[in-house]
Design a protein around this motif. Structure first.
Motif, PDB file in Angstrom:
ATOM      1  N   SER A  87       4.513  -0.021   8.098  1.00  7.08           N
ATOM      2  CA  SER A  87       5.547   0.328   7.127  1.00  7.08           C
ATOM      3  C   SER A  87       5.827   1.821   7.215  1.00  7.08           C
ATOM      4  CB  SER A  87       5.116  -0.039   5.706  1.00  7.08           C
ATOM      5  OG  SER A  87       4.898  -1.433   5.586  1.00  7.08           O
ATOM      6  N   ILE A  88       7.096   2.179   7.040  1.00  6.65           N
ATOM      7  CA  ILE A  88       7.550   3.562   7.132  1.00  6.65           C
ATOM      8  C   ILE A  88       8.213   3.944   5.819  1.00  6.65           C
ATOM      9  CG2 ILE A  88       9.070   5.180   8.353  1.00  6.65           C
ATOM     10  CD1 ILE A  88       8.945   3.316  10.772  1.00  6.65           C
ATOM     11  N   ALA A  89       7.895   5.138   5.316  1.00  7.74           N
ATOM     12  CA  ALA A  89       8.540   5.659   4.109  1.00  7.74           C
ATOM     13  C   ALA A  89       9.808   6.420   4.491  1.00  7.74           C
ATOM     14  CB  ALA A  89       7.587   6.573   3.353  1.00  7.74           C
ATOM     15  N   TRP A  90      10.865   6.200   3.714  1.00  6.70           N
ATOM     16  CA  TRP A  90      12.112   6.943   3.906  1.00  6.70           C
ATOM     17  C   TRP A  90      12.648   7.350   2.541  1.00  6.70           C
ATOM     18  CZ3 TRP A  90      13.959   8.847   8.300  1.00  6.70           C
ATOM     19  CH2 TRP A  90      15.232   9.449   8.270  1.00  6.70           C
ATOM     20  N   SER A  91      13.197   8.541   2.435  1.00  3.30           N
ATOM     21  CA  SER A  91      13.709   9.039   1.159  1.00  3.30           C
ATOM     22  C   SER A  91      15.038   9.750   1.366  1.00  3.30           C
ATOM     23  CB  SER A  91      12.711  10.032   0.529  1.00  3.30           C
ATOM     24  OG  SER A  91      11.443   9.448   0.352  1.00  3.30           O
ATOM     25  N   GLY A 103      13.930   6.972  -7.853  1.00  4.43           N
ATOM     26  CA  GLY A 103      13.341   8.127  -8.521  1.00  4.43           C
ATOM     27  C   GLY A 103      14.379   8.921  -9.285  1.00  4.43           C
ATOM     28  N   ARG A 104      13.937   9.994  -9.954  1.00  7.41           N
ATOM     29  CA  ARG A 104      14.873  10.795 -10.757  1.00  7.41           C
ATOM     30  C   ARG A 104      15.870  11.539  -9.883  1.00  7.41           C
ATOM     31  NH1 ARG A 104      10.154  12.228 -13.672  1.00  7.41           N
ATOM     32  NH2 ARG A 104      10.151  14.239 -12.605  1.00  7.41           N
ATOM     33  N   TRP A 112       0.835  -1.206   0.000  1.00  5.96           N
ATOM     34  CA  TRP A 112       0.000   0.000   0.000  1.00  5.96           C
ATOM     35  C   TRP A 112       0.869   1.255   0.000  1.00  5.96           C
ATOM     36  CZ3 TRP A 112      -0.879   4.324   2.977  1.00  5.96           C
ATOM     37  CH2 TRP A 112      -2.065   5.019   2.722  1.00  5.96           C
ATOM     38  N   LEU A 113       1.892   1.276   0.835  1.00  2.00           N
ATOM     39  CA  LEU A 113       2.742   2.458   0.933  1.00  2.00           C
ATOM     40  C   LEU A 113       3.583   2.639  -0.328  1.00  2.00           C
ATOM     41  CD1 LEU A 113       3.492   4.834   2.672  1.00  2.00           C
ATOM     42  CD2 LEU A 113       5.054   3.376   3.969  1.00  2.00           C
ATOM     43  N   LEU A 114       4.044   1.551  -0.924  1.00  2.00           N
ATOM     44  CA  LEU A 114       4.751   1.651  -2.203  1.00  2.00           C
ATOM     45  C   LEU A 114       3.884   2.299  -3.270  1.00  2.00           C
ATOM     46  CD1 LEU A 114       6.484  -1.858  -2.304  1.00  2.00           C
ATOM     47  CD2 LEU A 114       7.697   0.334  -2.394  1.00  2.00           C
ATOM     48  N   ASP A 115       2.615   1.901  -3.343  1.00  2.00           N
ATOM     49  CA  ASP A 115       1.687   2.491  -4.316  1.00  2.00           C
ATOM     50  C   ASP A 115       1.514   3.980  -4.070  1.00  2.00           C
ATOM     51  OD1 ASP A 115       1.341   0.050  -5.521  1.00  2.00           O
ATOM     52  OD2 ASP A 115      -0.562  -0.407  -4.521  1.00  2.00           O
ATOM     53  N   ARG A 155       4.632   5.879  -5.213  1.00  2.00           N
ATOM     54  CA  ARG A 155       4.718   5.949  -6.675  1.00  2.00           C
ATOM     55  C   ARG A 155       3.780   7.004  -7.235  1.00  2.00           C
ATOM     56  NH1 ARG A 155       4.753  -0.032  -6.276  1.00  2.00           N
ATOM     57  NH2 ARG A 155       6.896  -0.745  -6.681  1.00  2.00           N
ATOM     58  N   GLN A 156       2.659   7.208  -6.570  1.00  2.00           N
ATOM     59  CA  GLN A 156       1.679   8.193  -7.012  1.00  2.00           C
ATOM     60  C   GLN A 156       1.934   9.579  -6.432  1.00  2.00           C
ATOM     61  OE1 GLN A 156      -2.388   6.643  -6.519  1.00  2.00           O
ATOM     62  NE2 GLN A 156      -1.543   4.576  -6.626  1.00  2.00           N
ATOM     63  N   GLY A 157       2.982   9.720  -5.639  1.00  2.00           N
ATOM     64  CA  GLY A 157       3.331  11.014  -5.077  1.00  2.00           C
ATOM     65  C   GLY A 157       2.404  11.497  -3.984  1.00  2.00           C
ATOM     66  N   ARG A 158       1.630  10.593  -3.392  1.00  2.00           N
ATOM     67  CA  ARG A 158       0.661  10.997  -2.371  1.00  2.00           C
ATOM     68  C   ARG A 158       1.257  11.056  -0.974  1.00  2.00           C
ATOM     69  NH1 ARG A 158      -4.464   7.187  -4.251  1.00  2.00           N
ATOM     70  NH2 ARG A 158      -4.953   8.309  -6.203  1.00  2.00           N
ATOM     71  N   LEU A 159       2.326  10.299  -0.742  1.00  2.00           N
ATOM     72  CA  LEU A 159       2.981  10.285   0.557  1.00  2.00           C
ATOM     73  C   LEU A 159       4.475  10.460   0.357  1.00  2.00           C
ATOM     74  CD1 LEU A 159       1.068   7.393   2.393  1.00  2.00           C
ATOM     75  CD2 LEU A 159       0.719   9.859   2.648  1.00  2.00           C
ATOM     76  N   ASP A 160       5.192  10.707   1.464  1.00  2.00           N
ATOM     77  CA  ASP A 160       6.618  11.006   1.347  1.00  2.00           C
ATOM     78  C   ASP A 160       7.350  10.539   2.600  1.00  2.00           C
ATOM     79  OD1 ASP A 160       9.012  11.998   0.357  1.00  2.00           O
ATOM     80  OD2 ASP A 160       8.155  13.923  -0.243  1.00  2.00           O
ATOM     81  N   LYS A 161       8.575  10.973   2.721  1.00  2.00           N
ATOM     82  CA  LYS A 161       9.482  10.578   3.795  1.00  2.00           C
ATOM     83  C   LYS A 161       8.852  10.769   5.174  1.00  2.00           C
ATOM     84  CE  LYS A 161      14.174  11.624   5.448  1.00  2.00           C
ATOM     85  NZ  LYS A 161      15.416  12.380   5.119  1.00  2.00           N
ATOM     86  N   GLY A 162       8.930   9.734   5.987  1.00  2.00           N
ATOM     87  CA  GLY A 162       8.438   9.815   7.357  1.00  2.00           C
ATOM     88  C   GLY A 162       6.992   9.427   7.540  1.00  2.00           C
ATOM     89  N   ASP A 163       6.255   9.218   6.448  1.00  2.00           N
ATOM     90  CA  ASP A 163       4.858   8.801   6.567  1.00  2.00           C
ATOM     91  C   ASP A 163       4.789   7.323   6.935  1.00  2.00           C
ATOM     92  OD1 ASP A 163       3.963  11.341   5.943  1.00  2.00           O
ATOM     93  OD2 ASP A 163       3.855  10.929   3.795  1.00  2.00           O
ATOM     94  N   VAL A 164       3.760   6.956   7.697  1.00  2.00           N
ATOM     95  CA  VAL A 164       3.665   5.608   8.258  1.00  2.00           C
ATOM     96  C   VAL A 164       2.287   5.023   7.979  1.00  2.00           C
ATOM     97  CG1 VAL A 164       3.887   4.197  10.342  1.00  2.00           C
ATOM     98  CG2 VAL A 164       5.225   6.315  10.124  1.00  2.00           C
ATOM     99  N   CYS A 165       2.271   3.779   7.538  1.00  2.00           N
ATOM    100  CA  CYS A 165       1.036   3.020   7.339  1.00  2.00           C
ATOM    101  C   CYS A 165       1.022   1.856   8.323  1.00  2.00           C
ATOM    102  CB  CYS A 165       0.957   2.502   5.901  1.00  2.00           C
ATOM    103  SG  CYS A 165      -0.392   1.333   5.599  1.00  2.00           S
TER     104      CYS A 165
END
Length: 280
Positions: A91-95, A154-155, A48-51, A54-64
């Motif tokens: 799951s935690i997003a990190w960038s 990402g780019r 879910w968090l990967l999706d 990829r869609q740019g809806r969430l970013d670094k530090g967001d948690v599901c």
């Protein structure tokens, strides 16, 4: 610190609550942690968090987080049992920006997460916490937590999704094909189901801190802590690579890029975590 209590019923489970979780953070954690999104059920918090990334809806530090998963995943496509009454799944997003200087840090990210989880268990006064390379957290020789780190290139920056599944009660227990049996936190902290928000807050906080340290100070700030908890060092193991090459030898530890160092008849082999399964 959570005081251990033995008079709470094992089935007195606390529901996850974003506001309660956030209230447990230190002020600096709230500066790093983004949104906390809780689902009653998902196929996989990682997926879910990967999706969303990829869609740019969430970013670094967001948690599901999810109360249960219907298709929880581990490394190499293995399933992770995720019932509603047995564990913590999040799951935690990190960038990080592409700058060419983070190669070692990127390679050691799963190790940093495992250390962060182990540190929380130690804070909860769980004894004999170990880490089995690359990212299984054990108590003694039994698996209590699995970690799955997945990357999106990402780019201008890389994104990672850090998935954690922690066994809280017997409902989570499963046999691991690497010959590890499972255990759960209630064996060492009987009322853990009544403190789920506090425990997951501690885990999120520790993981975010460990990732920050890794990418600011480098792998050398993480690896000594790993080495103190290294489950495989000195053990004779068999490594099976995806191309079916099988190696046997004695584990010497890990390299500064998070690779397993294994002494074989041919010398010291460096094993990449993305290529192998380890049996001992």
């Amino acid at each position: 610190m959570i005081a251990k209590k033995t008079n709470s019923p094992a089935n007195d489970m606390e529901a996850l609550d974003a506001s309660v979780i956030r209230s447990e953070f230190m002020p600096e954690t709230n500066d790093i942690c983004g949104v906390l999104i809780i689902h009653e059920s998902l196929d996989s918090t990682n997926r879910w968090l990967l999706d969303q990334l990829r869609q740019g809806r969430l970013d670094k530090g967001d948690v599901c987080l999810a109360e249960s998963q219907t298709a929880g995943r581990g490394r190499q496509g293995k399933s992770w049992v995720s019932p509603a009454n047995g564990g913590l799944y999040f799951s935690i997003a990190w960038s990080e920006q592409h700058d060419g200087g983070n190669i070692e840090a990127e390679a050691c990210l799963p190790l940093a997460v495992a250390v962060a989880v182990a540190d929380v268990l130690d804070e909860l006064e769980v004894k004999d916490v170990k880490i089995k390379w690359p990212n299984d957290v054990l108590v003694g020789d039994r698996k209590i937590c699995g970690i799955l780190v997945e990357r999106i290139a990402g780019r201008t920056k890389n994104h990672w999704v850090i998935g954690v599944g922690l066994n809280l009660a017997d409902a989570c227990l499963q046999y691991d094909s690497s010959a590890l049996m499972a255990t759960s936190l209630d064996k060492y902290m009987p009322d853990c189901l009544g403190h789920r928000n506090r425990i997951v807050a501690m885990l999120i906080e520790s993981i975010l801190e460990s990732c920050s340290i890794l990418f600011v100070r480098g792998a050398s700030a993480i690896l000594p802590r790993w080495e103190r908890m290294d489950f495989l060092k000195g053990k004779t193991v068999t490594v099976r690579k995806w191309n079916e090459v099988v190696l046997s030898g004695t584990v010497q530890g890990i390299s500064d890029r998070g690779k397993l160092m294994m002494k074989t008849d041919a010398g010291v082999e460096l094993i990449d975590s993305g290529e192998v399964s380890v049996r001992f």
